[in-house]
Design a protein around this motif. Structure first.
Motif, PDB file in Angstrom:
ATOM      1  N   GLY A   1      33.127  75.338 -52.648  1.00  0.00           N
ATOM      2  CA  GLY A   1      32.607  75.816 -53.932  1.00  0.00           C
ATOM      3  C   GLY A   1      32.589  74.773 -55.023  1.00  0.00           C
ATOM      4  N   LYS A   2      33.093  73.568 -54.750  1.00  0.00           N
ATOM      5  CA  LYS A   2      33.152  72.522 -55.759  1.00  0.00           C
ATOM      6  C   LYS A   2      32.145  71.401 -55.439  1.00  0.00           C
ATOM      7  N   ILE A   3      31.759  70.730 -56.488  1.00  0.00           N
ATOM      8  CA  ILE A   3      30.923  69.537 -56.332  1.00  0.00           C
ATOM      9  C   ILE A   3      31.825  68.325 -56.472  1.00  0.00           C
ATOM     10  N   VAL A   4      31.705  67.353 -55.561  1.00  0.00           N
ATOM     11  CA  VAL A   4      32.513  66.147 -55.671  1.00  0.00           C
ATOM     12  C   VAL A   4      31.674  65.030 -56.271  1.00  0.00           C
TER      13      VAL A   4
ATOM     14  N   ILE B   1      31.418  62.925 -45.173  1.00  0.00           N
ATOM     15  CA  ILE B   1      32.832  63.213 -45.452  1.00  0.00           C
ATOM     16  C   ILE B   1      32.959  64.355 -46.452  1.00  0.00           C
ATOM     17  N   ALA B   2      32.167  64.342 -47.509  1.00  0.00           N
ATOM     18  CA  ALA B   2      32.279  65.364 -48.555  1.00  0.00           C
ATOM     19  C   ALA B   2      31.862  66.741 -48.071  1.00  0.00           C
TER      20      ALA B   2
ATOM     21  N   GLU C   1      33.495  67.144 -43.632  1.00  0.00           N
ATOM     22  CA  GLU C   1      34.957  67.093 -43.479  1.00  0.00           C
ATOM     23  C   GLU C   1      35.674  67.890 -44.565  1.00  0.00           C
ATOM     24  N   LYS C   2      35.210  67.767 -45.825  1.00  0.00           N
ATOM     25  CA  LYS C   2      35.927  68.376 -46.939  1.00  0.00           C
ATOM     26  C   LYS C   2      35.293  69.670 -47.438  1.00  0.00           C
ATOM     27  N   LYS C   3      34.180  70.071 -46.824  1.00  0.00           N
ATOM     28  CA  LYS C   3      33.550  71.376 -47.084  1.00  0.00           C
ATOM     29  C   LYS C   3      33.147  71.584 -48.556  1.00  0.00           C
TER      30      LYS C   3
END
Length: 629
Positions: free
Chosen positions: A498-501, A516-517, A520-522
């Motif tokens: 639910g977050k934007i990196v 990866i984002a 791996e990190k969903k």
């Protein structure tokens, strides 16, 4: 081609016994050069003789380019070049401006005074042509000019270019003519106030083109199209600038009449809508296009009108100047100059040139000479509208500085001539759709869409909103700044659902950062910010989800805090802005081009350099002008 061949120059030879390599020694004093010797008042002409010395201009390091001009090395001796010989004498337009005649320029050109100038020019040209005949140089005589330029065109081999200059002497200037490629039409979707055809809707506006004649220098016109028929042309006769009688009165003074013996108004008249049409490339009065519909497309945008098409200025008249041949590639400078002379002879109001040659000019000397020609058109009160080109920026796609020039190499001069001439209004393209943005703490941030493995742009807004739910049109997302450059070890948590990196560009590939984002990190989405100024052209390979990039300034402002929120909405769009593919940047004489961006008649201010393709724009009326496309 650097070499004119070897020729003899006269130099001073020092009459001294023995070596003079160390300088001139006289009266016990040593002088470093003949110039130094003369400067000290000791020059004795009797002690020097003139001798003949052969010099190879290709190899001698003391060749002075400011005195003798050489063609580019890319031209072989056997290449044909179009050369416009400019006499430099007072033109008819020059005389008109000098005497302050109260008649219009078009009327003045039919007076005895103007005809006397033209007669003198023809006589002078004949004299120079006779010189060429006596020289034995093989050439083909082309067009002659006596209105905005005094001179004539010849076609010679590049190997004879230097000989032409030597034969004709310093009294004339040689302009190397360019060949312009025809522009190609592209279909775009437009979300501004437009007709279904994509042409800007001026219905109900004050300016409809009444009393205005627009000359279109292009590939010709499909004059059978109903958009250019008199049945669909509702301007009253009393508002027309050109009537049949006007054309009959002026036709004999045109270059077209010189090219086609016995040419009459009936030959060039297509009706009240198109009162003048001529093919300056093939020297006939049939302007129907064989190879490209671009000219028809441009003319339709400017002034077309039927059940399907309404142009920007539907009540304007069109003078069709076909400058692209049906049988030869490109458009020669000599053909364009002839058409421009007739624009002045006829007295048109606007000249539209949706054509050009990239990166300005072949030689600075040509720039200077042709610039004078275009200045005379401007002085005649004619608006010259020219396309800036479709060559992006010279550093587009550069990994060095985000598509922007480096300070150590700032030149990005891809703007095309003739829009680079000071008298021309240089026009760029406008995107057909508005540009999305998101907001952060009230700050508007434009972003670049990422490209997938097939080079197709993704849709960040749609893809990120789809992670919230079907039919969602806006949402406020939390973003988290990832330390480092987005490696797995840089992430503090295992789950970013639910977050934007927010990830910094550098070291690892865009595809790895995204994998990866999102995998791996969903994370719901990824924003990659630049580590240098400018924007990023980013390909991420296989499409995995919502990805975009932003510039360094915006990215660092967001990264200054560990986390925050951004608002994303389908309603957050702006523009339209200048098209990415449009040329922009400094010219060789440090102008900034283009002056405006225009799409189908709506004109926007354009200030290249504030941000690569996010230029602030203010809509302005376009009275009696139709923008180049």
């Amino acid at each position: 081609m650097n070499k004119f061949g070897k020729f003899t120059v006269r130099i001073l030879s020092i009459i001294l016994a023995g070596s003079v390599a160390a300088g001139i020694i006289t009266g016990g004093r040593e002088y470093n050069s003949v110039a130094d010797y003369a400067y000290h008042g000791n020059f004795d002409a009797n002690r020097f003789d003139a001798i003949d010395c052969p010099i190879d201009l290709k190899t001698d390091s003391f060749f002075d380019d400011s005195v003798v001009y050489r063609l580019p090395e890319t031209l072989s001796d056997g290449s044909e070049v179009s050369v416009i010989v400019s006499l430099g004498s007072e033109t008819s337009v020059d005389m008109y401006n000098r005497v302050g005649c109260k008649k219009s320029l078009s009327e003045f050109l039919r007076t005895d005074e103007a005809k006397a100038v033209a007669d003198k020019v023809r006589s002078d040209c004949d004299g120079y042509i006779a010189k060429l005949d006596r020289s034995g140089i093989r050439y083909t005589l082309g067009e002659r000019y006596d209105t905005i330029l005094n001179g004539f065109e010849i076609t010679v081999s590049a190997g004879d270019f230097g000989k032409v200059g030597q034969t004709l002497g310093d009294e004339v200037s040689l302009i190397v003519g360019e060949t312009y490629e025809k522009a190609e039409s592209k279909v775009i979707t437009n979300e501004v106030k437009v007709y279904p055809t994509g042409i800007f809707d001026t219905y109900g506006g004050e300016y409809q083109g009444d009393g205005v004649v627009v000359a279109v220098l292009d590939t010709g016109l499909d004059y059978t199209h109903t958009a250019f028929s008199d049945e669909n042309f509702d301007a009253p006769d009393e508002s027309l600038a050109f009537s049949y009688d006007d054309i009959s009165d002026k036709i004999s003074s045109t270059k077209a009449a010189e090219f086609t013996s016995g040419l009459t108004a009936a030959d060039v008249w297509r009706g009240r809508k198109v009162p003048f049409s001529y093919d300056y490339a093939d020297k006939d009065s049939d302007v129907f296009p064989i190879n490209s519909e671009h000219g028809t497309h441009v003319a339709g945008i400017i002034a077309g009108k039927d059940a399907e098409i309404t142009g920007v200025a539907p009540r304007a008249q069109l003078a069709i100047m076909k400058v692209f041949s049906d049988f030869r590639e490109g458009s020669k400078t000599s053909w364009i100059l002839a058409a421009l002379e007739d624009c002045v002879n006829l007295g048109v109001d606007v000249i539209n040139m949706s054509l050009g040659a990239s990166c300005g000019f072949a030689r600075a000397e040509d720039d200077e000479q042709v610039d004078k020609i275009y200045d005379s058109i401007k002085a005649a009160g004619i608006s010259l509208i020219a396309a800036v080109g479709n060559d992006y920026n010279a550093t587009f796609g550069s990994e060095k500085n985000g598509r922007n020039p480096l300070t150590v190499n700032p030149d990005s001069g891809v703007a095309g001539s003739p829009s680079t001439y000071s008298a021309a209004l240089s026009v760029a393209s406008v995107e057909g759709v508005k540009t999305p943005y998101f907001t952060y703490n009230g700050r508007v941030i434009y972003f670049e869409e990422a490209n997938d493995s097939s080079a197709k742009p993704k849709n960040f807004v749609d893809e990120i909103l789809s992670t919230v739910g079907s039919g969602v049109t806006e949402h406020t997302f939390e973003y988290v700044t990832i330390s480092g450059i987005g490696r797995t070890s840089d992430y503090a948590e295992d789950d970013y659902t639910g977050k934007i990196v927010l990830v910094k560009r550098g070291q690892t590939t865009f595809e790895d950062k995204v994998r990866i984002a999102l995998i791996e990190k969903k994370a719901a989405g990824v924003i990659i910010y630049n580590n240098v100024s400018g924007s990023i052209v980013m390909t991420i390979g296989k499409s995995r989800g919502a990805v975009c990039s932003i510039n360094q300034e915006d990215g660092e402002a967001m990264a200054a805090v560990k986390s925050g929120t951004i608002k994303i909405s389908k309603s957050q769009v702006a523009g339209p802005f200048m098209s990415d593919f449009s040329s922009w940047g400094p010219t060789s004489d440090l102008q900034i081009k283009p002056e405006i961006t225009a799409h189908g008649g709506q004109i926007y201010s354009a200030v290249p350099g504030q941000s690569y393709d996010r230029l602030s724009g203010t809509s302005m009326a376009a009275p009696n002008q139709a923008g180049a496309t």
